[in-house]
Scaffold this motif. Structure first.
Motif, PDB file in Angstrom:
ATOM      1  N   ASP A 526       0.830  -1.207   0.000  1.00 38.40           N
ATOM      2  CA  ASP A 526       0.000   0.000   0.000  1.00 38.40           C
ATOM      3  C   ASP A 526       0.863   1.254   0.000  1.00 38.40           C
ATOM      4  OD1 ASP A 526      -2.315  -1.484  -0.001  1.00 38.40           O
ATOM      5  OD2 ASP A 526      -2.535  -1.462   2.191  1.00 38.40           O
ATOM      6  N   ARG A 529       2.219   1.794  -3.458  1.00 37.03           N
ATOM      7  CA  ARG A 529       1.184   2.389  -4.315  1.00 37.03           C
ATOM      8  C   ARG A 529       1.005   3.873  -4.015  1.00 37.03           C
ATOM      9  NH1 ARG A 529      -2.738  -2.763  -3.266  1.00 37.03           N
ATOM     10  NH2 ARG A 529      -2.040  -4.064  -5.015  1.00 37.03           N
ATOM     11  N   GLU A 530       1.098   4.219  -2.750  1.00 38.34           N
ATOM     12  CA  GLU A 530       1.002   5.629  -2.356  1.00 38.34           C
ATOM     13  C   GLU A 530       2.144   6.443  -2.955  1.00 38.34           C
ATOM     14  OE1 GLU A 530       2.137   8.034   1.671  1.00 38.34           O
ATOM     15  OE2 GLU A 530       0.946   6.202   1.911  1.00 38.34           O
ATOM     16  N   ARG A 532       3.875   5.673  -5.590  1.00 32.51           N
ATOM     17  CA  ARG A 532       3.718   5.693  -7.053  1.00 32.51           C
ATOM     18  C   ARG A 532       2.682   6.736  -7.471  1.00 32.51           C
ATOM     19  NH1 ARG A 532       2.573  -0.033  -9.413  1.00 32.51           N
ATOM     20  NH2 ARG A 532       4.717  -0.291  -8.648  1.00 32.51           N
ATOM     21  N   ALA A 533       1.592   6.813  -6.694  1.00 28.43           N
ATOM     22  CA  ALA A 533       0.551   7.792  -7.017  1.00 28.43           C
ATOM     23  C   ALA A 533       1.053   9.227  -6.854  1.00 28.43           C
ATOM     24  CB  ALA A 533      -0.670   7.558  -6.126  1.00 28.43           C
ATOM     25  N   ALA A 534       1.971   9.414  -5.890  1.00 28.75           N
ATOM     26  CA  ALA A 534       2.514  10.754  -5.648  1.00 28.75           C
ATOM     27  C   ALA A 534       3.535  11.159  -6.703  1.00 28.75           C
ATOM     28  CB  ALA A 534       3.135  10.821  -4.256  1.00 28.75           C
ATOM     29  N   GLY A 535       3.968  10.192  -7.532  1.00 29.63           N
ATOM     30  CA  GLY A 535       4.941  10.488  -8.588  1.00 29.63           C
ATOM     31  C   GLY A 535       6.346  10.533  -8.089  1.00 29.63           C
TER      32      GLY A 535
END
Length: 535
Positions: A526, A529-530, A532-535
């Motif tokens: 998780d 994924r966090e 990755r979502a933040a770039g």
């Protein structure tokens, strides 16, 4: 895997048919371990390794001057037929099941057309190049499958289950939810469950990443794949097979392995559009020239051999080059994204640290020497199998001491050990063996704030000193962190299942400021994924 094969379960490259009763509550769940049939192993070996090598050998033989006259036929027919069958069967299945034209379609047409024109050697070379590309890609995939295989090996083949009042060994897939399972010292826990009786020191590094064993007793939860290092427990089964924490980890790793790199995805999409275009061009050439040789020339030249070979060849070369330098890349998706990394997440145990406890400090009391404290502690611990005990004994021997065998030895779960030697009564344990107002407790707390496991050494009821143990940081860890920052990787985070105090101490030592502690593997995912979502 074909779409029609969704009823098969794949684990570590192995398959088994899912039983219909697997979904019923209380029914035995499919094990995360399965044994592939012998024919499947041979088919995989033939398809992925022996066949490309055999085709190459036959093509080389076909090039020998005079070999056709000696054999009485064109030898190139043999590799052409073998390669054509190996490519044609899965291509035909894909077309019928998925209603989709693939790059393999163009290869089959090129092989068939070349054979019709008598160009058997050209057809054989096309088949070899196609299969060689698949084999190179398989090499990269096999590296990642090894990770799953290592996880599968964490689960035992059998479990000791209570049946009619007796403990019997049964295959793991026959264990049901609610069964009472016995875990003896040194055995791996086969299921996720709750301890009903007994007490044990469990190594949970495979699940939580925590390097120090955890003492557990009645009511505590245990995980499949963990090891009882001391003590026996009876566990009520709560989850089995794929539903265990370890089973979900395996599924997560397999899902990650199935992801293709961006270049591979582009190649796949290109092949989907490329094949119909080339077929259309071939049809146009036939309409204009009515010359089959020209049509086949278009198909052979346009065969996607370069497309098939390019990505796996580059990946294999890069992975091998990095491996020679001590690195491990799990596949194309990892390799292709490495150049765009802006954040790196490190596991603690075994990555930033050595993964095993070592003696970090010996603090003597009342004018005694550190050697005296270490000698007494080693004598008390020499019979113990606990990892902390082994670390103390090993440190004592490295320091030139020879721990004597005690005359009497007892271990108290959750407290420590007690031994008698040469008239002395020696105790080594945690703060539970101290009185609440004992000044030595402050020294224990100080070590624990540094992320260490602190043990008090008492002789005849008097504290002699404190031994601090820790999971040693790898010598290169701080240098690697500094190098990543210098390369422009701005966000470095440490993920661990260990306690926050220990994690923060390690992070300070290596130079990481973002620490996420107390995480299970799914929670670590998780966080990824966090990030990755933040770039």
């Amino acid at each position: 895997m074909h779409e029609g094969d969704h009823h098969l379960l794949e684990v570590a490259g192995q398959t088994e048919t899912a039983p219909r009763h697997a979904e019923r509550p209380g029914a035995p769940q499919t094990s995360v371990r399965s044994v592939p049939p012998t024919w499947a192993l041979w088919r995989g070996l033939w398809r992925r390794g022996l066949l490309p090598a055999g085709l190459l050998l036959l093509v080389l033989i076909a090039l020998i001057p005079g070999i056709d006259a000696l054999a009485g036929f064109d030898v190139a027919v043999i590799p052409m037929l073998l390669g054509g069958i190996a490519i044609g069967h899965p291509t035909l299945v894909t077309i019928l099941e998925r209603r989709r034209v693939t790059a393999g379609t163009l290869v089959i047409i090129a092989i068939a057309g070349s054979a019709y024109l008598g160009e058997y050697l050209a057809a054989a070379v096309v088949a070899f190049m196609m299969l060689a590309g698949e084999f190179l890609e398989e090499i990269t995939l096999q590296r990642t499958r090894n990770a799953v295989q290592e996880l599968v090996r964490l689960t035992p083949d059998v479990a000791s289950v209570e049946r009619d009042g007796a403990w019997v060994q049964v295959p793991l897939h026959e264990v049901r939810v609610g069964d009472r399972v016995l875990v003896r010292p040194g055995e791996r826990v086969p299921v996720d469950g709750t301890i009903l009786s007994g007490e044990a020191s469990l190594n949970e590094a495979s699940i939580t990443g925590e390097s120090m064993p955890v003492d557990k007793t009645n009511g505590a939860h245990v995980y499949a794949g963990t090891t009882s290092q001391s003590g026996a427990i009876v566990v009520r089964t709560d989850r089995t097979g794929r539903d265990t924490t370890l089973g979900r980890i395996i599924q997560i790793v397999r899902a990650a392995q199935d992801q293709k790199g961006a270049t591979q995805k582009i190649a796949d999409r290109f092949a989907v559009y490329f094949t119909p275009v080339i077929l259309s061009i071939g049809a146009l050439v036939w309409l204009v020239t009515s010359d089959l040789l020209r049509v086949m020339t278009v198909f052979v030249i346009a065969c996607p051999c370069a497309l098939v070979l390019a990505t796996p060849t580059a990946v294999v070369a890069s992975v091998g080059n990095i491996a020679r330098r001590g690195g491990l890349i799990k596949g194309g998706v990892t390799l292709e994204t490495a150049g765009r990394v802006t954040a790196v997440a490190f596991d603690k145990t075994g990555t930033l640290t050595q993964g095993c406890p070592v003696v970090a400090a010996v603090v003597p009391f009342d004018g005694r020497s550190a050697r005296d404290v270490l000698q007494m502690a080693a004598i008390a611990e020499v019979r113990s199998e606990h990892p902390l005990a082994r670390a103390i004994v090993e440190h004592a021997r490295t320091a030139g001491l020879s721990p004597a065998d005690p005359e009497h030895f007892t271990m108290t779960f959750g407290r420590g050990v007690e031994a008698a030697w040469n008239g002395y009564r020696i105790e080594v344990g945690n703060q539970r063996i101290l009185a609440a107002d004992d000044p030595a407790a402050d020294v224990l707390v100080a070590h624990e704030r540094q992320g260490r496991t602190a043990l008090i050494v008492r002789v005849d009821g008097h504290p002699w000193g404190v031994i601090g143990l820790a999971d040693a940081v790898r010598p290169q860890a701080r240098e690697v962190i500094a190098s990543l920052r210098a390369m422009g990787v701005g966000h470095l985070v440490m993920l661990t299942g260990d306690h926050a105090v220990t994690a923060e101490a390690i992070a300070r030592e290596v130079g990481i400021t973002d620490v996420r502690a107390g995480l299970l593997p799914e929670q670590k995912l998780d966080v990824i994924r966090e990030l990755r979502a933040a770039g």
